[in-house]
Design a protein around this motif. Structure first.
Motif, mmCIF file in Angstrom:
data_model
loop_
_atom_site.group_PDB
_atom_site.id
_atom_site.type_symbol
_atom_site.label_atom_id
_atom_site.label_comp_id
_atom_site.label_asym_id
_atom_site.label_seq_id
_atom_site.Cartn_x
_atom_site.Cartn_y
_atom_site.Cartn_z
ATOM 1 N N ALA A 38 0.832 -1.200 0.000
ATOM 2 C CA ALA A 38 0.000 0.000 0.000
ATOM 3 C C ALA A 38 0.869 1.255 0.000
ATOM 4 O O ALA A 38 0.617 2.203 -0.763
ATOM 5 C CB ALA A 38 -0.934 0.002 1.205
ATOM 6 N N ILE A 39 1.900 1.275 0.825
ATOM 7 C CA ILE A 39 2.806 2.429 0.864
ATOM 8 C C ILE A 39 3.511 2.582 -0.483
ATOM 9 O O ILE A 39 3.633 3.690 -1.009
ATOM 10 C CB ILE A 39 3.818 2.282 2.012
ATOM 11 N N ALA A 40 3.944 1.477 -1.068
ATOM 12 C CA ALA A 40 4.636 1.529 -2.359
ATOM 13 C C ALA A 40 3.719 2.062 -3.460
ATOM 14 O O ALA A 40 4.151 2.877 -4.279
ATOM 15 C CB ALA A 40 5.162 0.149 -2.724
ATOM 16 N N VAL A 41 2.486 1.636 -3.471
ATOM 17 C CA VAL A 41 1.540 2.103 -4.500
ATOM 18 C C VAL A 41 1.284 3.600 -4.351
ATOM 19 O O VAL A 41 1.295 4.345 -5.333
ATOM 20 C CB VAL A 41 0.224 1.290 -4.442
ATOM 21 N N VAL A 42 1.072 4.055 -3.122
ATOM 22 C CA VAL A 42 0.828 5.484 -2.891
ATOM 23 C C VAL A 42 2.041 6.307 -3.316
ATOM 24 O O VAL A 42 1.901 7.325 -4.001
ATOM 25 C CB VAL A 42 0.468 5.744 -1.403
ATOM 26 N N LEU A 43 3.236 5.873 -2.937
ATOM 27 C CA LEU A 43 4.439 6.610 -3.328
ATOM 28 C C LEU A 43 4.642 6.602 -4.836
ATOM 29 O O LEU A 43 5.059 7.606 -5.419
ATOM 30 C CB LEU A 43 5.669 6.029 -2.626
ATOM 31 N N PHE A 44 4.324 5.495 -5.486
ATOM 32 C CA PHE A 44 4.459 5.415 -6.941
ATOM 33 C C PHE A 44 3.489 6.377 -7.624
ATOM 34 O O PHE A 44 3.871 7.081 -8.563
ATOM 35 C CB PHE A 44 4.215 3.983 -7.419
ATOM 36 N N VAL A 45 2.260 6.426 -7.159
ATOM 37 C CA VAL A 45 1.270 7.338 -7.745
ATOM 38 C C VAL A 45 1.709 8.785 -7.546
ATOM 39 O O VAL A 45 1.623 9.604 -8.474
ATOM 40 C CB VAL A 45 -0.133 7.086 -7.144
ATOM 41 N N LEU A 46 2.210 9.118 -6.354
ATOM 42 C CA LEU A 46 2.705 10.473 -6.109
ATOM 43 C C LEU A 46 3.883 10.809 -7.022
ATOM 44 O O LEU A 46 3.987 11.927 -7.530
ATOM 45 C CB LEU A 46 3.109 10.633 -4.641
ATOM 46 N N PHE A 47 4.756 9.853 -7.251
ATOM 47 C CA PHE A 47 5.904 10.047 -8.139
ATOM 48 C C PHE A 47 5.443 10.317 -9.572
ATOM 49 O O PHE A 47 5.925 11.242 -10.226
ATOM 50 C CB PHE A 47 6.812 8.811 -8.078
ATOM 51 N N VAL A 48 4.508 9.522 -10.051
ATOM 52 C CA VAL A 48 3.995 9.701 -11.421
ATOM 53 C C VAL A 48 3.287 11.050 -11.550
ATOM 54 O O VAL A 48 3.469 11.759 -12.544
ATOM 55 C CB VAL A 48 3.057 8.537 -11.809
ATOM 56 N N LEU A 49 2.502 11.434 -10.544
ATOM 57 C CA LEU A 49 1.825 12.734 -10.588
ATOM 58 C C LEU A 49 2.824 13.884 -10.575
ATOM 59 O O LEU A 49 2.619 14.897 -11.259
ATOM 60 C CB LEU A 49 0.848 12.860 -9.414
ATOM 61 N N ALA A 50 3.907 13.746 -9.832
ATOM 62 C CA ALA A 50 4.936 14.785 -9.797
ATOM 63 C C ALA A 50 5.609 14.920 -11.156
ATOM 64 O O ALA A 50 5.862 16.041 -11.627
ATOM 65 C CB ALA A 50 5.965 14.469 -8.713
ATOM 66 N N ILE A 51 5.898 13.811 -11.800
ATOM 67 C CA ILE A 51 6.496 13.862 -13.144
ATOM 68 C C ILE A 51 5.515 14.489 -14.133
ATOM 69 O O ILE A 51 5.898 15.339 -14.944
ATOM 70 C CB ILE A 51 6.920 12.457 -13.609
ATOM 71 N N TYR A 52 4.263 14.093 -14.058
ATOM 72 C CA TYR A 52 3.245 14.648 -14.948
ATOM 73 C C TYR A 52 3.122 16.161 -14.761
ATOM 74 O O TYR A 52 3.073 16.918 -15.733
ATOM 75 C CB TYR A 52 1.894 13.970 -14.702
ATOM 76 N N ALA A 53 3.082 16.600 -13.514
ATOM 77 C CA ALA A 53 2.970 18.035 -13.227
ATOM 78 C C ALA A 53 4.193 18.797 -13.732
ATOM 79 O O ALA A 53 4.059 19.897 -14.275
ATOM 80 C CB ALA A 53 2.784 18.254 -11.733
ATOM 81 N N THR A 54 5.361 18.218 -13.577
ATOM 82 C CA THR A 54 6.590 18.864 -14.036
ATOM 83 C C THR A 54 6.597 18.989 -15.560
ATOM 84 O O THR A 54 6.888 20.060 -16.102
ATOM 85 C CB THR A 54 7.827 18.080 -13.561
ATOM 86 N N VAL A 55 6.264 17.915 -16.242
ATOM 87 C CA VAL A 55 6.249 17.940 -17.714
ATOM 88 C C VAL A 55 5.190 18.912 -18.214
ATOM 89 O O VAL A 55 5.434 19.702 -19.139
ATOM 90 C CB VAL A 55 6.012 16.526 -18.270
ATOM 91 N N THR A 56 4.029 18.895 -17.614
ATOM 92 C CA THR A 56 2.955 19.815 -18.018
ATOM 93 C C THR A 56 3.394 21.260 -17.806
ATOM 94 O O THR A 56 3.164 22.115 -18.653
ATOM 95 C CB THR A 56 1.674 19.527 -17.216
ATOM 96 N N SER A 57 4.030 21.521 -16.686
ATOM 97 C CA SER A 57 4.502 22.875 -16.401
ATOM 98 C C SER A 57 5.552 23.341 -17.411
ATOM 99 O O SER A 57 5.526 24.463 -17.882
ATOM 100 C CB SER A 57 5.080 22.920 -14.979
ATOM 101 N N VAL A 58 6.473 22.454 -17.743
ATOM 102 C CA VAL A 58 7.531 22.815 -18.706
ATOM 103 C C VAL A 58 6.940 23.035 -20.102
ATOM 104 O O VAL A 58 7.337 23.963 -20.809
ATOM 105 C CB VAL A 58 8.615 21.728 -18.727
ATOM 106 N N LEU A 59 6.003 22.208 -20.507
ATOM 107 C CA LEU A 59 5.425 22.338 -21.849
ATOM 108 C C LEU A 59 4.531 23.561 -21.985
ATOM 109 O O LEU A 59 4.329 24.059 -23.092
ATOM 110 C CB LEU A 59 4.661 21.070 -22.216
ATOM 111 N N ASN A 60 3.974 24.052 -20.890
ATOM 112 C CA ASN A 60 3.083 25.214 -20.935
ATOM 113 C C ASN A 60 3.838 26.535 -20.870
ATOM 114 O O ASN A 60 3.230 27.586 -21.003
ATOM 115 C CB ASN A 60 2.045 25.155 -19.817
ATOM 116 N N THR A 61 5.144 26.489 -20.639
ATOM 117 C CA THR A 61 5.887 27.760 -20.571
ATOM 118 C C THR A 61 6.639 28.025 -21.826
ATOM 119 O O THR A 61 6.763 27.365 -22.743
ATOM 120 C CB THR A 61 6.909 27.765 -19.408
#
Length: 61
Positions: A38-61
């Motif tokens: 459960a901890i691993a799944v939550v951390l993995f989802v947070l990691f993927v969301l952080a990468i998604y947010a970073t890529v989205t932020s870079v592409l929008n600037t």
């Protein structure tokens, strides 16, 4: 709370690949596999969301 922090530390060490075999065996003796998964799944989802947010932020600037 100490039990949860110990499980979190074990999962983070496993993510980075720095956990020793002795520590891994100890973790599976003291922690429920469900808790570790459960901890691993939550951390993995947070990691993927952080990468998604970073890529989205870079592409929008």
């Amino acid at each position: 709370m100490q039990h949860f922090l110990s499980a979190l530390q074990s999962v983070l060490a496993a993510f980075f690949g720095v956990q020793s075999e002795d520590k891994r065996q100890t973790d599976f003796k003291h922690h429920s596999p469900i808790t570790l998964i459960a901890i691993a799944v939550v951390l993995f989802v947070l990691f993927v969301l952080a990468i998604y947010a970073t890529v989205t932020s870079v592409l929008n600037t």
